[in-house]
Design an enzyme around this catalytic site. Structure first.
Site, PDB file in Angstrom:
ATOM      1  CB  VAL A 161      -0.935  -0.007   1.227  1.00 12.19           C
ATOM      2  CG1 VAL A 161      -1.817   1.225   1.231  1.00 12.19           C
ATOM      3  CG2 VAL A 161      -1.783  -1.284   1.239  1.00 12.19           C
ATOM      4  N   PRO A 162       1.182   1.798  -1.173  1.00 10.18           N
ATOM      5  CG  PRO A 162       0.947   2.597  -3.349  1.00 10.18           C
ATOM      6  CD  PRO A 162       0.337   1.652  -2.353  1.00 10.18           C
ATOM      7  CB  CYS A 163       2.284   5.334   2.632  1.00  9.43           C
ATOM      8  SG  CYS A 163       3.473   4.241   3.401  1.00  9.43           S
ATOM      9  CG  HIS A 164       6.690   4.481  -1.729  1.00  6.75           C
ATOM     10  ND1 HIS A 164       5.990   3.308  -1.476  1.00  6.75           N
ATOM     11  CD2 HIS A 164       6.975   4.472  -3.052  1.00  6.75           C
ATOM     12  CE1 HIS A 164       5.885   2.623  -2.601  1.00  6.75           C
ATOM     13  NE2 HIS A 164       6.464   3.321  -3.569  1.00  6.75           N
TER      14      HIS A 164
END
Length: 182
Positions: free
Chosen positions: A145-148
């Site tokens: 879940v690409p919070c970056h």
């Protein structure tokens, strides 16, 4: 919540951003922990055991539960995988945070970024940019879940639970930023 200790398994894997701790339940991948050296791993597993109601156990070699996550993380870091296709266990997040994280997982593809405010608007809460930041900070499944990929509207990187250097490296891997010089 869980019936036996065998319900939660973990494995530590090497990656381009340091060791990662992958934790899975029978439902799917439930947690990814950065910088998973022994002391960090021990503390994270204790906290996860308390939250999940079952102490995680080290996955046996060839564990079916963690085979796909391990394989997909390896492919991601070699540039061969652009979208994770894993079963996820969302039990460590709820409410607004879960709504934001699900939108992020589905709506911000590899190689792109979104602003905190833009993500707030996507979930129908245009004034909730700070709450989106809090959701990113509580993300139990970073990278997958690409919070970056969530950045400040002025182009700044914003924060990141794995550290800004880790965020830079992930964005560089995806072609959003130039590769680090060192």
């Amino acid at each position: 919540m869980r019936s036996t200790e065998q319900d939660v398994q973990w494995s530590a894997v090497a990656s381009d951003i340091g060791p990662l701790l992958l934790v899975a339940t029978g439902t799917g991948l439930v947690s990814v922990i950065f910088h998973a050296r022994p002391a960090v791993r021990k503390k994270a597993l204790e906290q996860l055991g308390a939250r999940l109601g079952s102490a995680p156990v080290q996955a046996p070699p060839g564990s079916a539960r963690l085979a796909a996550p391990i394989r997909q993380f390896a492919a991601y870091f070699t540039g061969e995988l652009r979208a994770f296709t894993l079963d996820l266990d969302w039990s460590l997040t709820s409410g607004f945070n879960r709504e934001v994280l699900r939108e992020l997982a589905c709506g911000v593809p590899y190689g792109t970024v979104v602003g905190y405010g833009d993500l707030a608007r996507r979930v129908g809460q245009p004034g909730a940019a700070q709450a989106v930041g809090a959701a990113m900070g509580s993300n139990p499944l970073p990278v997958v879940v690409p919070c970056h990929r969530v950045v400040e509207s002025d182009g700044g990187l914003g924060g990141f639970g794995g550290g800004l250097e880790t965020k830079r490296r992930l964005l560089a891997l995806e072609g959003v930023l130039p590769q680090p010089l060192f």
